[in-house]
Design a protein around this motif. Structure first.
Motif, PDB file in Angstrom:
ATOM      1  N   GLY A   1     -18.260 -72.495 -40.592  1.00  0.00           N
ATOM      2  CA  GLY A   1     -18.155 -71.269 -41.384  1.00  0.00           C
ATOM      3  C   GLY A   1     -17.493 -70.085 -40.700  1.00  0.00           C
ATOM      4  N   ILE A   2     -16.789 -70.305 -39.590  1.00  0.00           N
ATOM      5  CA  ILE A   2     -16.031 -69.201 -38.984  1.00  0.00           C
ATOM      6  C   ILE A   2     -14.548 -69.482 -39.174  1.00  0.00           C
ATOM      7  CG2 ILE A   2     -15.540 -67.885 -36.898  1.00  0.00           C
ATOM      8  CD1 ILE A   2     -18.220 -68.556 -35.801  1.00  0.00           C
ATOM      9  N   ALA A   3     -13.830 -68.496 -39.680  1.00  0.00           N
ATOM     10  CA  ALA A   3     -12.380 -68.654 -39.842  1.00  0.00           C
ATOM     11  C   ALA A   3     -11.674 -67.592 -39.021  1.00  0.00           C
ATOM     12  CB  ALA A   3     -11.999 -68.522 -41.314  1.00  0.00           C
ATOM     13  N   LEU A   4     -10.613 -68.009 -38.341  1.00  0.00           N
ATOM     14  CA  LEU A   4      -9.841 -67.097 -37.507  1.00  0.00           C
ATOM     15  C   LEU A   4      -8.462 -66.871 -38.115  1.00  0.00           C
ATOM     16  CD1 LEU A   4      -9.194 -65.582 -34.761  1.00  0.00           C
ATOM     17  CD2 LEU A   4      -8.428 -67.797 -33.900  1.00  0.00           C
ATOM     18  N   VAL A   5      -8.095 -65.603 -38.245  1.00  0.00           N
ATOM     19  CA  VAL A   5      -6.706 -65.261 -38.572  1.00  0.00           C
ATOM     20  C   VAL A   5      -6.105 -64.775 -37.265  1.00  0.00           C
ATOM     21  CG1 VAL A   5      -5.174 -63.821 -39.950  1.00  0.00           C
ATOM     22  CG2 VAL A   5      -7.337 -64.623 -40.921  1.00  0.00           C
ATOM     23  N   PRO A   6      -5.330 -65.635 -36.590  1.00  0.00           N
ATOM     24  CA  PRO A   6      -4.908 -65.299 -35.232  1.00  0.00           C
ATOM     25  C   PRO A   6      -3.821 -64.234 -35.189  1.00  0.00           C
ATOM     26  CG  PRO A   6      -3.960 -67.391 -35.888  1.00  0.00           C
ATOM     27  CD  PRO A   6      -4.837 -66.955 -37.017  1.00  0.00           C
TER      28      PRO A   6
ATOM     29  N   THR B   1     -18.270 -67.792 -43.673  1.00  0.00           N
ATOM     30  CA  THR B   1     -19.282 -66.727 -43.697  1.00  0.00           C
ATOM     31  C   THR B   1     -18.856 -65.616 -42.744  1.00  0.00           C
ATOM     32  OG1 THR B   1     -20.521 -67.918 -42.003  1.00  0.00           O
ATOM     33  CG2 THR B   1     -21.209 -68.250 -44.283  1.00  0.00           C
ATOM     34  N   VAL B   2     -18.054 -65.981 -41.743  1.00  0.00           N
ATOM     35  CA  VAL B   2     -17.563 -64.994 -40.782  1.00  0.00           C
ATOM     36  C   VAL B   2     -16.039 -65.116 -40.688  1.00  0.00           C
ATOM     37  CG1 VAL B   2     -17.581 -64.245 -38.372  1.00  0.00           C
ATOM     38  CG2 VAL B   2     -19.698 -65.064 -39.424  1.00  0.00           C
TER      39      VAL B   2
END
Lengths: 292, 244
Positions: free
Chosen positions: B87-92, B164-165
Motif C-alpha cells: 500500500g505504499i506508492a512512490l512517485v519518484p 494508503t500512503v
C-alpha cells in the motif's frame, strides 16, 4: 546463385539469430548481464537429441525442450548471486559457466562429435523454378516468424508481458510499481529456454554433429547481433540478431568463394563501424537509462 | 486519574531511521509519523537526506537501523514490490515514466501495485477523472507528453494501485507556476480520499502552507517541524531551512 535464393537463405539465418538474440535480450533485460553461456543451452539440447536418437521424434522434441528449459532455470539459480556484483564480474562468471559446461561435455562425450539423427529429411530441397529451397529453411523462416509474432503478442498484449518489458526498460522502477522481480526473472529464463530449444531443433537438422562447443560458436553471432541492435531494448536486440544473421548469410552467398575465409572479418568490421557511429546500437536508445 | 488513550496507529511511522552510503550517514536517526489522510511535508536543502528517506521507506536502499511501520506493521527489509503491494506508492523524482510505452500502458503498470484486480476499473475511472490527460492521450507514447502531463501521469500511475500512503519526491520540479497550483489542487482531492501523503519538496513555503506539518531536514537529521501557521513566517522557515 540468384538474389532471391540468397535472400531466402539469409532470412533463415536471420530468423535463427533473431531468436537467439531475443533469448539473450530477455535475460539481459532483467539481469543486465550478457549470458555467454546461452550457447551451452543449445549444446545441451543437441546432446538431448543425440541421447534420444532411437526414440520417436515427438519424444526427442519433448526431451530437448525439457533439458534446455531445465538448464536455463539452473543458470537462473546459479546467477542469483550475480545480481549483487559488478557487471564485469558477472560477465566473467557467465564465461566460467560456459566453459565449465563445455568441459563437462568434453569429458563425457569427447571432442570428436557424435551424429544426431533428427529429421534428416528436412535437409531435402524443393525446387521452384531456379530456386532450390531446403525444407529446413522453410521451417526456420516459418518457426522464426511464428515465435517472434507470438513473443510480440505476449509482450504487448498481456499484463505479464507488460511487466517484463517494464522490467527490461527500467528494472528498479518496475519493482517500485509492484512488478514481482523474481517472477519476471524466472519467466525471462523460461522464455529464453523455449526460444533456444526451438533454435536447437532447427540447427540440429542442418548441423547434425554434436560437439562440446556446438552452441558456443553459433551464439557468438547472436551476441554480436544484440550489441549491434542495442542491448537496452528487446526489440532492438532481436532486430540486431536478424540483421547480423541476414547480412552474414547474404554476404557469404554474394562474395567470391575464395573471399569467404574473410567473412567473419567483414562482419566484425561492420560491427566496429556501427559501434563507432552508434555506440548504443543501430536501434538502441541514444542515452543510457537513468537510475531511480 | 483517567488512563491516557493510546495514540491511534499511524498510517506511516518512521522510527530512528538510519541510512548509510558507505561511511556517509545520509539519514541519521530520523523519526516522524503520518496519520491517515494527513499530509506531511519534508523540506531541506539538496543533500539533506529527503530522497534517501523516501527510497529507504520504499525498500530501494536498505536502512542500517530503525523501523518503518505501515499501519503498525514493520516493512523494514521487505522488497520494493512487496512494499508497493502493501500500500505504499512512490512517485519518484524525475517521474520515471516509460517514455516509449503508451500512456495507457504506463497506467496499467500501476495496477501491479494492487493486491488484486478487484476495484481496478473504479481506480482507473477515478484517476481519469482526476487527470483527464491520461484518458485524452491514452494511446500516445508517454515520452511525448509535456513535463506537467508526465507528472500527472506519474501520480495517476501511483494512484491506480489504491495506495494508503503516497510518497511524492519533488513533484513540482521543472513545472510552471500555474501547473504547480493545479497540482496542489489535485493533491487536496487525493488527500480527501483518505490517502496519506508524504511530500518531499523544494518549494518550502508552499509545502508548509499545504501540509499538516512539515519537517525540515539538514545533514540527514530532522532539525525542525513547522505548522501551516508558520507559512507566512518566512524568517522562521529560512532559519530552519538554512540553520541560521
Amino acid at each position: 546463385m540468384s538474389w532471391l535464393q540468397s535472400i531466402i537463405d539469409a532470412l533463415a539465418l536471420g530468423s535463427q539469430l533473431a531468436l537467439v538474440a531475443m533469448g539473450i535480450g530477455l535475460v539481459f533485460g532483467v539481469l543486465r548481464v550478457i549470458n555467454f553461456a546461452q550457447g551451452e543451452l543449445i549444446t545441451a539440447g543437441a546432446y538431448a537429441l543425440l541421447l534420444t536418437n532411437d526414440l520417436p521424434v515427438a519424444v526427442s522434441i519433448i526431451v530437448c525442450f525439457a533439458v534446455v528449459i531445465a538448464f536455463s532455470l539452473a543458470m537462473e539459480f546459479a546467477y542469483r548471486p550475480l545480481r549483487r556484483v559488478t557487471p564485469a564480474a558477472a560477465l566473467v562468471a557467465t564465461f566460467a559457466v560456459s566453459f565449465t559446461l563445455q568441459s563437462i561435455a568434453l569429458l563425457v562425450w569427447g571432442s570428436q562429435g557424435e551424429a544426431i539423427n533428427f529429421l534428416p529429411k528436412l535437409n531435402q530441397a524443393v525446387e521452384v523454378g531456379d530456386l532450390r529451397i531446403r525444407w529446413v529453411t522453410i521451417a526456420t523462416i516459418g518457426v522464426g516468424a511464428l515465435l517472434l509474432a507470438a513473443m510480440a503478442l505476449f509482450l504487448s498484449r498481456t499484463d505479464l508481458g507488460l511487466g517484463m518489458r517494464a522490467a527490461a526498460a527500467d528494472f528498479q522502477t518496475a519493482r517500485v510499481l509492484g512488478v514481482r522481480a523474481k517472477r519476471v526473472i524466472v519467466l525471462a529464463f523460461v522464455l529464453a529456454g523455449i526460444l533456444t530449444a526451438c533454435v536447437t531443433l532447427l540447427v540440429a537438422v542442418q548441423n547434425p554433429l554434436a560437439t562440446p562447443n556446438y552452441g558456443f560458436f553459433f551464439v557468438i553471432p547472436g551476441l554480436v547481433g544484440v550489441v549491434v541492435g542495442g542491448m537496452d531494448r528487446l526489440v532492438a536486440a532481436t532486430a540486431g540478431g536478424f540483421v547480423v544473421g541476414f547480412a552474414t548469410s547474404f554476404v557469404a552467398d554474394r562474395i567470391p568463394p575464395d573471399s569467404r575465409a574473410f567473412l567473419t572479418s567483414y562482419i566484425f568490421g561492420f560491427v566496429i563501424v556501427v559501434l563507432l557511429l552508434r555506440p548504443n546500437g543501430l536501434f538502441g536508445r541514444r542515452r543510457g537509462a537513468e537510475r531511480l | 486519574m483517567a488512563a491516557t488513550e493510546p495514540a491511534p496507529v499511524a498510517a506511516l511511522e518512521i522510527e530512528n531511521l538510519e541510512v548509510r552510503y558507505g561511511s556517509v550517514r545520509a539519514v541519521r536517526g530520523v523519526s516522524f509519523r503520518a496519520e491517515r489522510g494527513s499530509v506531511v511535508g519534508l523540506i531541506g536543502p539538496n543533500g539533506a537526506g529527503k530522497t534517501t528517506t523516501l527510497r529507504s521507506i520504499m525498500g530501494i536502499v536498505p536502512s542500517r537501523s530503525g523501523d518503518v511501520r505501515l499501519a503498525g506493521r514493520s516493512i523494514v527489509g521487505a522488497p520494493s514490490e512487496q512494499i508497493a503491494r502493501l500500500g505504499i506508492a512512490l512517485v519518484p523524482e524525475g517521474r520515471h515514466i516509460y517514455g516509449e510505452f503508451s500512456v495507457e500502458e504506463n497506467l496499467r503498470l500501476g495496477l501491479f501495485g494492487r493486491e488484486s484486480r478487484a476495484g481496478a476499473e473504479e481506480a482507473l475511472a477515478w484517476v481519469s477523472e482526476l487527470f483527464p490527460v491520461v484518458s485524452r492521450f491514452a494511446t500516445r507514447p508517454a515520452g511525448e507528453l509535456s513535463g506537467g502531463q508526465q507528472q500527472q501521469l506519474a501520480i495517476a500511475r501511483a494512484l491506480v494501485a489504491d495506495p494508503t500512503v503516497l510518497l511524492l519526491d519533488e513533484p513540482t520540479l521543472g513545472l510552471a507556476p500555474s501547473v504547480v497550483q493545479s497540482l496542489f489542487g489535485t493533491l487536496t482531492e487525493i488527500r480527501a480520499r483518505g490517502v496519506t501523503i508524504l511530500l518531499v519538496e523544494q518549494r518550502a513555503q508552499l509545502t508548509v502552507a499545504f501540509a499538516d506539518r512539515t519537517h525540515v531536514m539538514r545533514n540527514g537529521e530532522l532539525v525542525a517541524t513547522l505548522a501551516p501557521s508558520d507559512a507566512e513566517d518566512v524568517e522562521r522557515i529560512t532559519a530552519a531551512y538554512f540553520g541560521q
